[in-house]
Scaffold this motif. Sequence first.
Motif, short mmCIF file in Angstrom:
data_model
loop_
_atom_site.label_atom_id
_atom_site.label_comp_id
_atom_site.label_asym_id
_atom_site.label_seq_id
_atom_site.Cartn_x
_atom_site.Cartn_y
_atom_site.Cartn_z
N SER A 31 0.76 -1.01 0.03
CA SER A 31 -0.12 0.21 -0.11
C SER A 31 0.79 1.06 0.05
O SER A 31 2.06 1.27 0.41
N THR A 32 0.42 2.45 -0.55
CA THR A 32 1.16 3.50 -0.22
C THR A 32 1.41 4.02 0.86
O THR A 32 2.53 4.60 1.53
N SER A 33 0.47 3.77 1.82
CA SER A 33 0.87 4.13 3.17
C SER A 33 2.01 3.23 3.66
O SER A 33 2.93 3.64 4.53
N ALA A 34 2.28 2.07 3.33
CA ALA A 34 3.29 1.16 3.87
C ALA A 34 4.42 1.56 3.08
O ALA A 34 5.48 1.66 3.89
N LEU A 35 4.42 2.01 1.82
CA LEU A 35 5.76 2.28 1.32
C LEU A 35 6.18 3.84 2.04
O LEU A 35 7.34 3.99 1.99
N ARG A 36 5.35 4.75 2.33
CA ARG A 36 5.69 5.78 2.81
C ARG A 36 6.34 5.76 4.07
O ARG A 36 6.99 6.53 4.61
N SER A 37 5.59 4.90 5.02
CA SER A 37 5.78 4.85 6.73
C SER A 37 7.40 3.94 6.66
O SER A 37 7.94 4.22 7.55
N ASN A 38 7.67 3.26 5.52
CA ASN A 38 9.13 2.65 5.68
C ASN A 38 9.85 2.64 4.42
O ASN A 38 10.08 1.72 3.59
N PRO A 39 10.27 3.70 4.07
CA PRO A 39 11.00 4.04 2.88
C PRO A 39 12.07 3.00 2.67
O PRO A 39 12.50 2.63 1.44
N ALA A 40 12.88 2.80 3.49
CA ALA A 40 14.11 1.91 3.57
C ALA A 40 13.75 0.77 2.93
O ALA A 40 14.65 -0.05 2.43
N ASP A 41 12.53 0.15 3.45
CA ASP A 41 12.00 -1.12 2.93
C ASP A 41 11.06 -1.34 1.80
O ASP A 41 10.61 -2.19 1.67
N ARG A 42 10.97 -0.16 1.04
CA ARG A 42 9.96 0.08 -0.16
C ARG A 42 10.23 -1.16 -1.14
O ARG A 42 9.00 -1.67 -1.47
N LEU A 43 11.40 -1.53 -1.29
CA LEU A 43 11.47 -2.65 -2.44
C LEU A 43 11.39 -3.98 -1.99
O LEU A 43 11.43 -5.10 -2.68
N THR A 44 11.67 -4.22 -0.51
CA THR A 44 11.84 -5.48 0.21
C THR A 44 10.72 -6.54 -0.29
O THR A 44 9.40 -6.06 -0.20
N GLY A 45 10.72 -7.59 -0.89
CA GLY A 45 9.66 -8.52 -1.08
C GLY A 45 8.88 -8.24 -2.30
O GLY A 45 8.04 -8.80 -2.92
N SER A 46 9.25 -7.19 -3.28
CA SER A 46 8.58 -6.76 -4.41
C SER A 46 9.31 -7.64 -5.52
O SER A 46 10.33 -8.62 -5.38
N SER A 47 8.66 -7.69 -6.73
CA SER A 47 9.11 -8.53 -7.90
C SER A 47 10.27 -8.27 -8.36
O SER A 47 11.10 -9.10 -8.95
N GLY A 48 11.23 -7.10 -8.04
CA GLY A 48 12.44 -6.93 -8.56
C GLY A 48 12.59 -5.97 -9.75
O GLY A 48 13.33 -5.57 -10.20
#
Length: 466
Positions: A163-180
């Motif tokens: 979610s955009t709120s998750a991405l914004r609240s933890n920017p250092a981890d925004r890519l973790t677990g994503s497709s790459g």
Amino acid sequence: MHPISTLRQLSNIISDAVDDIERTYGASGKALPSIDQPFNQNDSAEALLKDAVISSATKNIMAAAAQLSATVCDPRRGAVNMSKSFLLSSCLRVASELDVVELLREAGPKGANAADIAAVCKVDAGIMARILRLLATHHVFQEVAPGVFANNRLSSVLDKGKSTSALRSNPADRLTGSSGVAAMAEHSADLGAKSAAYLLEAMTTTPGEDSKLAFNIAFDTTEPLYMWMQEPQNRLPADRFSVAMTGAEPAENILQGFDWSKLPSGGRVVDVGGGIGHVSLMIAKRYPHLRAVNQDLGQAIEISKAHWKETFPEHLEKGLAEFQVHDFFAPQPVKDAAVFLLRGILHNWPDAQAVVILRSLRSAALPSTRLVIGERILPLASRVGSKTDNIPGASRPTAKAPLLPNWGPATADSYLYDLSMQTLLGGVERTLDGFQEVLAEAGWLLVEVHHSQVGLPMSQLVAAPI
Ligand SMILES: C[S@@+](CC[C@H](N)C(=O)[O-])C[C@H]1O[C@@H](n2cnc3c(N)ncnc32)[C@H](O)[C@@H]1O
């Protein structure tokens, strides 16, 4: 041949390929995924794109459409547009790093106004609209009403799945677990694009002590890229790169070709420069009788341990996964390897250093040790065969004239990777002849080649000690 007849030939190639696609999808009762819909990798219609008939039709359409377009376009405009195409990369970076794709996912098919997107991102509304329009003009996003944009097939692959709120609240981890895919796009549009801007300067400086790679000029550093990424202040680009390696370079074809099942129980598969460890993990999950040894620099090994712990703790608990901080230019510590695996490593280095890496593995190899290399093998852009065509599995079809023998832009990713490697690392994507030369110089005999059966760009090369 008269240009008009070539034009017609190209158009017929496209028409025949469309017939093939329609016939195959028609017979399956599924519809070809629409460009207007977000990409859904679990959709069975998506899997059909890997069908041999469809893959071949797709390559023909991409090659013929690009050639048709290059034939009929105003060459002055074609050349100037190409010289500005770096802006596509910059705009893609903006869209990905500002999480525009996720904002549009949350907005749904009706899309969102560029001004509202800009307000959330705290950037200028007019510039945001212009960026999204340039991308929509290239089929990334769609402008569903003036200034209103929605996701489509190409934009949605950049979705990081949070979610955009998750991405914004933890920017250092925004890519973790994503497709790459987003990670690779951001890496390429940031480090890659900035470095590539200095390709000419780097190649025209006199070789010697002062000569630098484009990356070193762009980032004003004397450190090679991988060492630069080890520095604490470069943690974000380093983590982003690790994620990029997982998704943008799908690894499943590592399980095809080389017969992992024949390796002895407890046989050590040493993933040299294994990064996050996802490739050895994939092998160990399918062949749990094997012992995985993950080797990389310190930071990557930390990430690799965490990745294994989260995704395959059973193998760790059985003591069948090892983690070693190891510089692959130093002597190889594992002396009883069943396989040394080098995936995506050799293309990072020029021949002289590739030979050092290969020699260190050769010195540690038993007669039974096999070297499995996962790399792109650069297709030649000529119709004349090469001296390596006789190696089992090596030969590949070429496209029929008037198409370019390598299908032109349909295989562009290999040539783009080649020059990315040059600008960032002084590395090179090799032709098969190029691989054979560095292998032979390091004491390895290339014995077989396996090209991907599922349309993935990386091939497998298997070598034995000479
Ligand atoms: C392109 S990545 C490939 C990673 C992995 N093999 C894969 O296929 O996803 C290259 C890897 O080489 C590692 N590397 C670079 N220099 C190294 C060195 N001198 N010794 C060991 N590993 C190194 C990097 O940390 C990175 O993980």
